[in-house]
Scaffold this motif. Structure first.
Motif, PDB file in Angstrom:
ATOM      1  N   ALA A 198       0.868  -1.303   0.082  1.00  0.00           N
ATOM      2  CA  ALA A 198       0.047   0.103   0.174  1.00  0.00           C
ATOM      3  C   ALA A 198       0.741   1.455   0.064  1.00  0.00           C
ATOM      4  CB  ALA A 198      -0.861  -0.008   1.240  1.00  0.00           C
ATOM      5  N   PHE A 199       1.908   1.296   0.873  1.00  0.00           N
ATOM      6  CA  PHE A 199       2.727   2.519   0.854  1.00  0.00           C
ATOM      7  C   PHE A 199       3.507   2.514  -0.437  1.00  0.00           C
ATOM      8  CE2 PHE A 199       1.598   2.436   5.342  1.00  0.00           C
ATOM      9  CZ  PHE A 199       1.520   3.917   5.634  1.00  0.00           C
ATOM     10  N   GLU A 200       3.876   1.468  -1.019  1.00  0.00           N
ATOM     11  CA  GLU A 200       4.643   1.363  -2.276  1.00  0.00           C
ATOM     12  C   GLU A 200       4.001   1.896  -3.638  1.00  0.00           C
ATOM     13  OE1 GLU A 200       6.435  -2.228  -2.636  1.00  0.00           O
ATOM     14  OE2 GLU A 200       7.908  -1.871  -1.225  1.00  0.00           O
ATOM     15  N   ALA A 201       2.307   1.702  -3.431  1.00  0.00           N
ATOM     16  CA  ALA A 201       1.649   2.257  -4.627  1.00  0.00           C
ATOM     17  C   ALA A 201       1.669   3.516  -4.991  1.00  0.00           C
ATOM     18  CB  ALA A 201       0.179   1.687  -4.290  1.00  0.00           C
ATOM     19  N   ASP A 202       1.391   4.052  -6.101  1.00  0.00           N
ATOM     20  CA  ASP A 202       1.029   5.365  -6.634  1.00  0.00           C
ATOM     21  C   ASP A 202      -0.315   5.674  -6.398  1.00  0.00           C
ATOM     22  OD1 ASP A 202       3.898   5.598  -7.588  1.00  0.00           O
ATOM     23  OD2 ASP A 202       3.157   4.269  -9.196  1.00  0.00           O
ATOM     24  N   MET A 203      -1.199   4.778  -6.039  1.00  0.00           N
ATOM     25  CA  MET A 203      -2.707   5.023  -6.398  1.00  0.00           C
ATOM     26  C   MET A 203      -3.256   3.842  -5.402  1.00  0.00           C
ATOM     27  SD  MET A 203      -5.070   5.825  -9.575  1.00  0.00           S
ATOM     28  CE  MET A 203      -6.853   5.820  -9.543  1.00  0.00           C
ATOM     29  N   GLY A 204      -4.271   4.252  -4.713  1.00  0.00           N
ATOM     30  CA  GLY A 204      -5.421   3.308  -4.277  1.00  0.00           C
ATOM     31  C   GLY A 204      -6.672   3.514  -4.640  1.00  0.00           C
ATOM     32  N   VAL A 205      -7.376   2.168  -4.960  1.00  0.00           N
ATOM     33  CA  VAL A 205      -8.885   2.251  -5.205  1.00  0.00           C
ATOM     34  C   VAL A 205      -9.680   1.405  -4.323  1.00  0.00           C
ATOM     35  CG1 VAL A 205     -10.552   2.000  -7.086  1.00  0.00           C
ATOM     36  CG2 VAL A 205      -7.850   2.612  -7.764  1.00  0.00           C
ATOM     37  N   THR A 206     -10.594   1.788  -3.758  1.00  0.00           N
ATOM     38  CA  THR A 206     -11.614   1.128  -3.204  1.00  0.00           C
ATOM     39  C   THR A 206     -13.162   1.239  -3.440  1.00  0.00           C
ATOM     40  OG1 THR A 206     -12.124   2.588  -1.329  1.00  0.00           O
ATOM     41  CG2 THR A 206     -10.105   1.011  -1.214  1.00  0.00           C
ATOM     42  N   GLY A 207     -14.024   0.540  -3.100  1.00  0.00           N
ATOM     43  CA  GLY A 207     -15.316   0.853  -3.153  1.00  0.00           C
ATOM     44  C   GLY A 207     -15.734   1.415  -1.752  1.00  0.00           C
ATOM     45  N   VAL A 208     -16.980   1.488  -1.405  1.00  0.00           N
ATOM     46  CA  VAL A 208     -17.395   2.323  -0.125  1.00  0.00           C
ATOM     47  C   VAL A 208     -18.543   1.233   0.582  1.00  0.00           C
ATOM     48  CG1 VAL A 208     -16.563   4.352  -0.899  1.00  0.00           C
ATOM     49  CG2 VAL A 208     -18.983   3.908  -1.037  1.00  0.00           C
ATOM     50  N   ALA A 209     -18.710   1.393   1.972  1.00  0.00           N
ATOM     51  CA  ALA A 209     -19.852   0.885   2.379  1.00  0.00           C
ATOM     52  C   ALA A 209     -21.159   1.987   2.094  1.00  0.00           C
ATOM     53  CB  ALA A 209     -19.580   0.776   3.872  1.00  0.00           C
ATOM     54  N   TYR A 210     -20.889   3.187   2.448  1.00  0.00           N
ATOM     55  CA  TYR A 210     -21.897   4.092   2.425  1.00  0.00           C
ATOM     56  C   TYR A 210     -21.261   5.351   1.862  1.00  0.00           C
ATOM     57  CZ  TYR A 210     -25.247   1.370   4.924  1.00  0.00           C
ATOM     58  OH  TYR A 210     -26.124   0.207   5.053  1.00  0.00           O
ATOM     59  N   ALA A 211     -21.899   6.402   1.304  1.00  0.00           N
ATOM     60  CA  ALA A 211     -21.463   7.882   1.229  1.00  0.00           C
ATOM     61  C   ALA A 211     -22.440   8.919   1.703  1.00  0.00           C
ATOM     62  CB  ALA A 211     -21.337   7.917  -0.355  1.00  0.00           C
ATOM     63  N   ILE A 212     -22.224   9.822   2.353  1.00  0.00           N
ATOM     64  CA  ILE A 212     -22.909  10.789   2.883  1.00  0.00           C
ATOM     65  C   ILE A 212     -22.899  11.971   2.275  1.00  0.00           C
ATOM     66  CG2 ILE A 212     -23.371  11.713   5.170  1.00  0.00           C
ATOM     67  CD1 ILE A 212     -23.068   8.775   5.340  1.00  0.00           C
ATOM     68  N   ALA A 213     -24.219  12.505   1.835  1.00  0.00           N
ATOM     69  CA  ALA A 213     -24.270  13.784   1.037  1.00  0.00           C
ATOM     70  C   ALA A 213     -23.901  14.877   1.833  1.00  0.00           C
ATOM     71  CB  ALA A 213     -25.559  13.698   0.582  1.00  0.00           C
ATOM     72  N   GLU A 214     -24.458  15.101   3.027  1.00  0.00           N
ATOM     73  CA  GLU A 214     -24.186  16.301   3.826  1.00  0.00           C
ATOM     74  C   GLU A 214     -22.747  16.697   4.118  1.00  0.00           C
ATOM     75  OE1 GLU A 214     -26.055  16.846   7.554  1.00  0.00           O
ATOM     76  OE2 GLU A 214     -25.318  15.051   8.351  1.00  0.00           O
ATOM     77  N   THR A 215     -22.009  15.657   4.205  1.00  0.00           N
ATOM     78  CA  THR A 215     -20.564  15.929   4.583  1.00  0.00           C
ATOM     79  C   THR A 215     -19.476  15.441   3.389  1.00  0.00           C
ATOM     80  OG1 THR A 215     -20.492  13.778   5.611  1.00  0.00           O
ATOM     81  CG2 THR A 215     -20.945  15.235   7.103  1.00  0.00           C
ATOM     82  N   ALA A 216     -20.148  15.109   2.167  1.00  0.00           N
ATOM     83  CA  ALA A 216     -19.308  14.805   1.204  1.00  0.00           C
ATOM     84  C   ALA A 216     -18.457  13.644   1.470  1.00  0.00           C
ATOM     85  CB  ALA A 216     -18.625  15.883   0.737  1.00  0.00           C
TER      86      ALA A 216
END
Length: 248
Positions: free
Chosen positions: A142-160
């Motif tokens: 993870a620390f050697e990678a140039d970029m990380g990609v994940t999905g999410v459990a949820y997203a919150i509109a009011e706090t972005a």
């Protein structure tokens, strides 16, 4: 101010709202049941949240994207899993990434991120501890990678916010260690408020009757750090560049 002084409480909360730039009036007052509220009442609240989220989905998503742009997310709105994979590939190409770490969620069965990355000359690395890879190896990659990609459990509109919680195939260092991070969000995962999120989590805990997860990462934009002189620095304790790929 005391809870017995409603006028003082209202004035205090209004000052807080103004300080954080919330000028629009509240459309409804959230209901805050006790943490140990009856499961029946919690289930009723969750049904209300789900119905409201479905009825107002377009508006909630638009609010989420607007707040995300203001919070420093680089927003990519796409219309299919294929488009989402291409967006991630384009991000990797834009930063000239050689290695991209991703989580091992079911999401990536539909979103062919690996293929898109290879087409853009980036090497995908799946971060999941197991028989062939220890937790120490996961952290190092993870620390050697140039970029990380994940999905999410949820997203919150009011706090972005994007919410990352422990689940099979998810190592949180994927979203914390690389200097650039991309979150893939489906429109149906976007909730309106933090109150909605905590209500859903509490209901899930009540139904399962098991221990709740021991952490949740709320990512609300690039990492920001302020020193004692209030000088803001980006990217010291996490990714300095964050991308939101929303599949509508």
């Amino acid at each position: 101010m005391t809870t017995q002084d409603p006028e003082a409480k209202a004035a205090f909360l209004q000052r807080v709202r103004e300080a954080i730039g919330r000028t629009a009036p509240l459309e409804y007052v959230p209901d805050y049941p006790p943490l140990k509220s009856a499961a029946v009442r919690q289930e009723e609240k969750v049904r209300t949240i789900e119905a409201r989220s479905l009825a107002r989905r377009d508006r909630i998503v638009e609010t989420y994207l607007e707040n995300a742009a203001r919070a420093g997310w680089r927003v990519h709105r796409v219309w299919s899993p294929e488009d989402a994979a291409d967006a991630v590939g384009d991000i990797a190409q834009g930063i000239r990434a050689k290695t991209v770490a991703r989580s091992a969620e079911d999401l990536f069965r539909a979103v062919d991120v690996d293929g898109a990355l290879r087409r853009n000359r980036a090497n995908p690395v799946v971060l999941a501890a197991g028989r062939s890879r220890s937790r120490a190896d996961v952290r190092r990659l993870a620390f050697e990678a140039d970029m990380g990609v994940t999905g999410v459990a949820y997203a919150i509109a009011e706090t972005a916010s994007c919410v990352i919680t422990p689940r099979k195939g998810v190592a949180r260092v994927t979203s914390l260690a690389p200097p650039v991070y991309a979150a893939i969000v489906r429109a149906e995962q976007v909730l309106e408020t933090l109150d909605d999120y905590f209500a859903l989590v509490r209901h899930q805990h009540q139904r399962s009757r098991t221990r709740s997860f021991n952490y949740a990462n709320f990512i609300s934009g690039p990492s920001r750090t302020g020193d004692i002189e209030q000088t803001l620095t980006i990217g010291v304790h996490g990714p300095g560049e964050v991308h939101l790929v929303l599949i509508s």
